[in-house]
Design a protein around this motif. Structure first.
Motif, PDB file in Angstrom:
ATOM      1  N   SER A 181      11.965   3.513  -2.508  1.00  0.00           N
ATOM      2  CA  SER A 181      10.956   4.555  -2.842  1.00  0.00           C
ATOM      3  C   SER A 181      11.618   5.671  -3.765  1.00  0.00           C
ATOM      4  N   GLN A 219      10.449   6.161  -7.618  1.00  0.00           N
ATOM      5  CA  GLN A 219       9.983   7.346  -8.298  1.00  0.00           C
ATOM      6  C   GLN A 219      10.968   7.920  -9.318  1.00  0.00           C
ATOM      7  N   LYS A 234       0.787  -1.140  -0.036  1.00  0.00           N
ATOM      8  CA  LYS A 234      -0.050  -0.049  -0.016  1.00  0.00           C
ATOM      9  C   LYS A 234       0.961   1.108  -0.189  1.00  0.00           C
ATOM     10  N   ARG A 235       1.924   1.291   0.639  1.00  0.00           N
ATOM     11  CA  ARG A 235       2.902   2.351   0.905  1.00  0.00           C
ATOM     12  C   ARG A 235       3.549   2.682  -0.448  1.00  0.00           C
ATOM     13  N   GLY A 286       2.437   1.805  -3.413  1.00  0.00           N
ATOM     14  CA  GLY A 286       1.375   2.534  -4.352  1.00  0.00           C
ATOM     15  C   GLY A 286       1.100   3.950  -4.194  1.00  0.00           C
ATOM     16  N   LEU A 287       1.236   4.474  -2.863  1.00  0.00           N
ATOM     17  CA  LEU A 287       1.083   5.937  -2.578  1.00  0.00           C
ATOM     18  C   LEU A 287       2.432   6.538  -3.075  1.00  0.00           C
ATOM     19  N   VAL A 288       3.626   5.807  -3.041  1.00  0.00           N
ATOM     20  CA  VAL A 288       4.819   6.415  -3.414  1.00  0.00           C
ATOM     21  C   VAL A 288       4.881   6.509  -4.853  1.00  0.00           C
ATOM     22  N   GLU A 289       4.284   5.611  -5.443  1.00  0.00           N
ATOM     23  CA  GLU A 289       4.162   5.757  -6.884  1.00  0.00           C
ATOM     24  C   GLU A 289       3.252   7.068  -7.385  1.00  0.00           C
ATOM     25  N   GLN A 290       2.152   7.173  -6.601  1.00  0.00           N
ATOM     26  CA  GLN A 290       1.314   8.317  -7.085  1.00  0.00           C
ATOM     27  C   GLN A 290       2.054   9.802  -6.753  1.00  0.00           C
ATOM     28  N   ILE A 291       2.918   9.636  -5.664  1.00  0.00           N
ATOM     29  CA  ILE A 291       3.726  10.766  -5.378  1.00  0.00           C
ATOM     30  C   ILE A 291       4.727  11.006  -6.544  1.00  0.00           C
ATOM     31  N   TYR A 316       3.016  12.440  -9.460  1.00  0.00           N
ATOM     32  CA  TYR A 316       2.623  13.690  -9.187  1.00  0.00           C
ATOM     33  C   TYR A 316       3.989  15.016  -9.351  1.00  0.00           C
TER      34      TYR A 316
END
Length: 360
Positions: free
Chosen positions: A348, A352, A291-292, A294-299, A302
């Protein structure tokens, strides 16, 4: 490498503690004999003493050389105790074998150099003598295994590994940090390979000898190598990490050998229940990491959209500080969580960077 079918000096060792003891350096005939007599009275099976000492800088005591081998031979003749010393060159091997040294060991500064290890292996080809291989100075499991393999390929099957810790630029309570996971991985790969702890070099002080040795035995190590001197404060090398024979006897008496398995059916069942709970907890941890990430990929997406660099130092410092604090509040070692988040941060950054470079 296979060790299970070897009927040999090291192949017969059972989980601890097999005791190897003696001075860091052979300094005089009297010192060697005095120490050997004391250790023989305690039933210590293997006496150790450095003859050639590889020192970091010239000018310090670098050992007495070949004459010390005669002292070891005399100690063996008088007490019956087997003797061992470090070899770093083919000439050392030749001289040690000439004087009937029972066990040889390869030091950390030699293990790090495959050319030197191969030279020793070639000198030992056709000779049946037990050999102990210390880990390299730097934390490199491949180098350690490589040195063992070179010995094995030369026909030396009577092998053991010595864990003496690793150099580190960081200030720690240890002279050489243990990095236990490296020796654990070695044991996992070669379950029959005996591993001996060298708490003297790991701790660098007398006070750490017992706790380091006990932790090693708790991990299933087969023995300990402890530097022992009749007058440690006057030792010509590594005085702070040597103990007297009397203190050695106390340390050995205090050491506890744990059982390798449960011997009660109820305990086995309870352990299995706990392992199942651990498996479930690990599954939750993996899910949380997924889950973390996945959020890193969104960051990352962005940042790419807004042309922002990957590394945000202020944010990383805040994460590094706060997660350790959260851990301490939860009763978890903060330093452990710091190390864990270093790995998470590296992954991470990798993810990124791939996104910014257009790889994902």
């Amino acid at each position: 490498m296979k060790f299970s079918d070897i009927d040999s000096f090291f192949g017969s060792l059972q989980p601890g503690p097999f005791i190897i003891a003696g001075p860091c350096s052979a300094e005089s005939e009297e010192q060697v004999l005095q120490t050997a007599r004391a250790l023989q009275e305690q039933g210590v099976p293997l006496f150790r003493a450095g003859i050639w000492k590889p020192r970091t800088r010239p000018g310090s005591f670098e050992g007495v050389g070949t004459q010390g081998l005669a002292w070891l031979k005399l100690a063996k003749q008088e007490t019956g105790i087997q003797v061992s010393t470090e070899v770093a060159t083919a000439r050392h091997v030749e001289e040690a074998l000439k004087y009937g040294i029972d066990v040889l060991w390869i030091g950390a500064r030699t293990t790090v150099n495959p050319f030197a290890v191969q030279e020793i292996a070639d000198a030992l080809r056709g000779v049946q003598v037990p050999v102990m291989v210390k880990n390299p100075v730097n934390p490199d499991l491949a180098l350690w295994i490589g040195a063992l393999e070179r010995m094995y390929q030369a026909g030396i099957t009577d092998l053991a590994a010595i864990h003496r810790g690793f150099s580190s630029y960081q200030k720690t309570k240890y002279r050489n940090v243990p990095v236990w996971q490296i020796s654990i991985e070695l044991k996992a790969r070669y379950q029959e390979l005996p591993i001996i702890i060298d708490p003297s070099h790991i701790g660098g002080s007398r006070e750490l000898i017992f706790p380091v040795a006990q932790k090693a035995l708790d991990l299933g190590y087969n023995g300990v190598m402890i530097e022992t001197h009749p007058n440690p404060d006057k030792a010509l090398s590594d005085a702070a990490q040597q103990i007297t024979p009397a203190r050695l006897a106390e340390v050995v008496q205090q050491l506890q050998v744990r059982k390798s398995t449960y011997d009660d059916a109820e305990l086995v069942n309870r352990a299995e229940e706990l392992r199942l709970q651990i498996d479930a907890a690990d599954h939750d941890i993996i899910a949380a990491l997924a889950k973390r990430m996945g959020l890193v990929e969104q960051i990352g997406a962005y940042k790419k959209l807004n042309n922002v660099q990957v590394l945000q130092l202020a944010r990383w410092k805040e994460i590094f500080r706060s997660r350790a604090e959260w851990a301490e509040e939860a009763g978890i070692n903060g330093a452990f969580v710091e190390e864990l988040y270093k790995l998470i941060h590296v992954e991470s950054i990798r993810k990124q960077t791939q996104i910014l470079d257009g790889d994902e």
